[in-house]
Design a protein around this motif. Structure first.
Motif, short mmCIF file in Angstrom:
data_model
loop_
_atom_site.label_atom_id
_atom_site.label_comp_id
_atom_site.label_asym_id
_atom_site.label_seq_id
_atom_site.Cartn_x
_atom_site.Cartn_y
_atom_site.Cartn_z
N ALA A 145 43.28 41.52 51.25
CA ALA A 145 43.55 40.16 50.76
C ALA A 145 44.96 39.75 51.16
O ALA A 145 45.87 40.59 51.22
CB ALA A 145 43.40 40.11 49.23
N THR A 153 42.29 34.31 47.60
CA THR A 153 42.14 35.75 47.33
C THR A 153 43.05 36.22 46.20
O THR A 153 42.87 37.35 45.71
CB THR A 153 42.43 36.58 48.60
OG1 THR A 153 43.74 36.27 49.08
CG2 THR A 153 41.40 36.30 49.68
N TYR A 214 34.98 40.57 42.10
CA TYR A 214 34.05 39.98 43.06
C TYR A 214 33.10 39.02 42.35
O TYR A 214 31.90 38.97 42.62
CB TYR A 214 33.29 41.05 43.84
CG TYR A 214 32.52 42.05 43.00
CD1 TYR A 214 31.15 41.94 42.82
CD2 TYR A 214 33.17 43.14 42.42
CE1 TYR A 214 30.44 42.86 42.07
CE2 TYR A 214 32.48 44.07 41.67
CZ TYR A 214 31.11 43.93 41.49
OH TYR A 214 30.42 44.86 40.75
N ILE A 230 34.20 34.05 48.92
CA ILE A 230 35.17 34.55 47.94
C ILE A 230 35.40 33.46 46.92
O ILE A 230 35.77 32.33 47.26
CB ILE A 230 36.49 34.95 48.60
CG1 ILE A 230 36.25 36.06 49.63
CG2 ILE A 230 37.50 35.41 47.54
CD1 ILE A 230 37.49 36.42 50.43
N MET A 247 40.78 38.68 44.55
CA MET A 247 39.36 38.33 44.63
C MET A 247 38.76 38.86 45.92
O MET A 247 39.38 38.77 46.99
CB MET A 247 39.19 36.81 44.56
CG MET A 247 39.84 36.15 43.34
SD MET A 247 39.23 36.79 41.75
CE MET A 247 37.52 36.27 41.82
N ALA A 248 37.54 39.40 45.80
CA ALA A 248 36.84 39.97 46.95
C ALA A 248 35.50 39.29 47.14
O ALA A 248 34.93 38.72 46.21
CB ALA A 248 36.61 41.47 46.73
N SER A 249 34.99 39.37 48.34
CA SER A 249 33.63 38.90 48.61
C SER A 249 32.63 39.93 48.10
O SER A 249 32.97 41.11 47.89
CB SER A 249 33.41 38.69 50.10
OG SER A 249 33.42 39.93 50.79
N THR A 479 34.79 28.11 46.19
CA THR A 479 34.88 29.25 47.11
C THR A 479 35.63 28.84 48.37
O THR A 479 35.90 27.66 48.61
CB THR A 479 33.49 29.76 47.54
OG1 THR A 479 32.89 28.81 48.43
CG2 THR A 479 32.58 29.98 46.34
N ASN A 480 35.92 29.84 49.20
CA ASN A 480 36.56 29.57 50.48
C ASN A 480 35.62 28.84 51.44
O ASN A 480 36.03 28.40 52.51
CB ASN A 480 37.04 30.87 51.11
CG ASN A 480 35.91 31.87 51.33
OD1 ASN A 480 35.05 32.05 50.47
ND2 ASN A 480 35.91 32.54 52.47
#
Length: 717
Positions: A145, A153, A214, A230, A247-249, A479-480
């Motif tokens: 991240a 993230t 996540y 993410i 933050m993770a996918s 989200t991204n």
């Protein structure tokens, strides 16, 4: 394939009519052809609608959007301020008046009504690395991240840290059972829930050093389908123990969980330079002054919310640039003389979501007193990839108004015109942008739903009717993946037209418009009758419910609300009275069983029904605002301080509503006149049957924390 007669007319007859009309009539002129007459705009003249259609630009709106999405726009942050400066600069360039960036101190202690001001938050640097071991030494190997590369993230409200620690999988992370047999002290926990929901148990109770979340997107059909997304994460703004979270996918999390399940040690290094600090809420505002010396103090407001993560294109750069495009278009057309300057002032507002609007209406009460109606836009540009459905949403039953019918009228007009254009390639008002799509809008006309600044305007403290334009669902929200490439300029233009036409009409409305507005409200009222009929069966077996009376009261109040814009008599004309009687007869005929005189009765109601039904509550003047705002819950905070239990209503699931909606409307119906049974009646018709006991328990809790006062019982007549 069979072709209907209507389709035949569209495909074969309309092109000829359109060609003839283009030669025989100037733009905006009245037409005599039945096909063209069907395209006559509501409430505004053809010349006015034509001018709006020609000037509104989805491309201009999207260019402004591409500027806003560069910034990570957290409340009070540098990114938010930069976005506010961009909006203010554009507003000045477009010739708007009184362009300001208002500032309101925010330090975590100051209250604006029910909003406890959240301190601004900024980040300078943040990275999360997976470490690798070689010869007993650990060194950075894979960057998981980066704040600089992708701000989403790093969870909002993270605090500075420099931590090297092992990763521990705690599943959801929100239950004590998730930590059974696991040592997380000084570790980083891998959790499926939002960081704020994990924070108390993981950090405060079990001593974790930080969180790697996540969390999936909001529940919808596409949740978890795109494993690379993410989600924007949040920690608790007022938590006693501060921490950090990345933050993770879902893809990254699944790989890490698999390795941990096989006993592999995973060590992470987190570096965060971020934190809360005293500062201010920034709110951009601008006006187009009204023409009438008496009425210019009355305002029609266009609202959105400027904050959200980067990129945050549909949510909610789309709403921000669409009201900016409305402002540009109306200012230009008024300056050029193509539109008359309306009597009332048009105001445009760009705040942080919900907390900014609550702050503004409390800190500057003159805004609340001047605003007659609001057009609120939150997510209005989602193209096909987002899977979005565009909604024109009414206000709650606690706030009857003809204003919602105005928004629906223009939404229906765009539906018809865009459908005609998509089906035939010809329409007088296609509302299409050169760089956008050509499909029909197919807007849905929806009952009240919560979730944005329109809640604040329409809450019982302020009672300002709002037309709410919004996309839902949106597979990329928060989200991204919420990027500008998914934004359709045609959709922006159509939303801009519905908003501009609605706001402009309300700003210029006077007594001459009453007949047409009355006809509009009558037609829409019959639509609501049709929607109510299927619900009657679910209501008739509950003791004490009188849905016909509740519905009639709402519709009569909506008709009477017209007088608030025309400054005419508030009494209903004879024609309206006759229409109301006929509507009541229709409903009564459909309401075949009286719940108090036969048929099965649901006995699940408060035992002391007769004794308690006459209780009347009144709301205290202060504090103003919703009980649950943004990042702070006034009701639950004060409930806990008074050591009171959580009312059952907050967790109730009705036929058509959730606990949050029941609670919101129950308080809104408190007016010092309605008794307990009246409120239970109204809320039950709106969201589904609910017991009188739950309503009384919730209102009594509000009384206990000082929000309400119980009025003396009136002697029985």
């Amino acid at each position: 394939m069979r072709i209907s007669f209507r389709a035949f007319l569209k495909i074969f007859l309309w092109p000829t009519v359109a060609i003839i009309s283009s030669f025989a009539q100037p733009l905006g002129a009245q037409h005599s052809s039945p096909t063209v007459d069907a395209q006559k705009p509501p409430l505004l003249g053809a010349a006015e609608v034509g001018a709006l259609d020609q000037e509104l630009s989805g491309e201009t709106a999207k260019r402004n959007l591409e500027g806003i999405v560069r910034f990570h726009r957290v409340r009070g942050s540098r990114g938010f301020h930069d976005a506010a400066e961009l909006v203010a600069e554009r507003a000045r360039a477009y010739g708007l008046s009184d362009v300001q960036i208002l500032e309101f101190p925010a330090d975590g202690k100051i209250f604006y009504g029910t909003q406890r001001s959240r301190p601004p938050w900024d980040a300078d640097f943040a990275e999360l690395w997976e470490m690798s071991e070689k010869d007993g030494k650990w060194s950075p190997a894979v960057r998981l991240a980066s704040w600089d590369a992708m701000p989403v993230t790093l969870a909002e409200d993270s605090e500075s840290a420099d931590v090297t620690a092992d990763l521990v999988d705690v599943g959801d992370g929100t239950r004590e059972a998730d930590y059974a047999g696991k040592d997380v002290r000084g570790k980083i926990v891998l959790a499926a829930a939002q960081p704020g929901a994990v924070q108390h148990l993981a950090v405060e109770v079990h001593g974790a050093a930080g969180i790697f979340s996540y969390a999936l997107n909001q529940p919808q059909a596409w949740q978890g389908e795109d494993e690379s997304l993410i989600r924007w994460g949040h920690l608790e703004s007022f938590a006693p123990v501060k921490t950090f979270a990345f933050m993770a996918s879902l893809k990254t999390a699944r790989a890490l969980r698999g390795r941990l399940a096989h006993g592999e040690q995973i060590r992470l290094h987190a570096v965060v330079k971020a934190g809360q600090h005293p500062g201010a809420y920034n709110i951009v505002t601008a006006t187009i002054p009204g023409a009438d010396a008496k009425l210019r103090a009355e305002e029609i407001a266009f609202s959105c919310h400027l904050d959200h993560q980067r990129p945050g294109a549909n949510d909610n750069a789309s709403g921000c640039v669409t009201i900016l495009e409305v402002a540009r278009t109306l200012q230009k057309l008024i300056t050029e003389g193509k539109l008359a300057r309306p009597a009332r002032t048009l105001r445009f507002i760009w705040p942080p979501e919900i907390e900014g609007t609550t702050t503004l209406l409390n800190a500057r009460p003159e805004f609340a007193s001047r605003i007659k109606a609001v057009v609120h836009m939150d997510m209005v540009g989602g193209g096909p990839a987002t899977k979005a459905i565009f909604h024109v949403t009414r206000g709650p039953m606690s706030l009857p108004s003809f204003v919602y019918d105005v928004g629906e009228a223009f939404g229906d007009f765009v539906n018809r015109e865009s459908d005609l254009y998509a089906s035939t390639g010809h329409a007088l008002y296609p509302f299409v942008s050169a760089e956008g799509g050509k499909e029909a809008l197919q807007a849905d006309f929806a009952d009240y739903s919560m979730g944005s600044d329109h809640d604040v305007y329409q809450e019982g403290s302020f009672r300002i009717p709002a037309i709410y334009l919004n996309d839902w669902p949106d597979r990329y929200i928060h989200t991204n993946g919420d990027v500008s490439a998914n934004i359709d300029p045609t959709k922006l233009k159509r939303a801009a037209f519905i908003g501009a036409a609605s706001g402009y009409f309300l700003a210029k409305m006077n007594e001459k418009d009453i007949p047409e507005v009355n006809r509009l409200t009558e037609r829409r009222s019959l639509d609501r009758v049709a929607a109510l009929l299927p619900r009657l069966g679910a209501l008739e077996s509950w003791a004490g419910l009188t849905p016909v009376t509740v519905f009639q009261d709402y519709e009569n109040a909506a008709t009477n609300s017209i007088s608030l814009f025309t400054h005419s008599s508030g009494s209903m004309p004879d024609h309206d009275i006759q229409f109301a009687k006929a509507r009541a007869e229709l409903l009564i005929a459909s309401y075949t069983r009286n719940p108090n005189s036969g048929g099965p009765i649901n006995s699940d109601f408060y035992p002391n029904f007769r004794e308690d039904s006459d209780i009347v509550f009144a709301r205290k003047v202060e504090p103003k605002g919703p009980m649950s705002v943004f990042g702070y819950d006034y009701f639950l905070d004060h409930l806990g301080a008074n050591k009171l239990s959580r009312p059952k209503l907050l967790d109730y699931q009705g036929l058509w509503g959730t606990g949050e909606e029941y609670a919101f409307e129950t308080l809104n119906f408190v007016d010092g006149k309605r008794n307990l049974n009246d409120i239970r009646n109204a809320v039950s018709v709106e969201y589904g049957p609910v017991t009188q006991q739950m309503i009384l328990e919730y209102l009594s809790a509000l009384e206990s924390i000082g929000m309400l006062r119980r009025l003396p019982m009136q002697p029985a007549k």
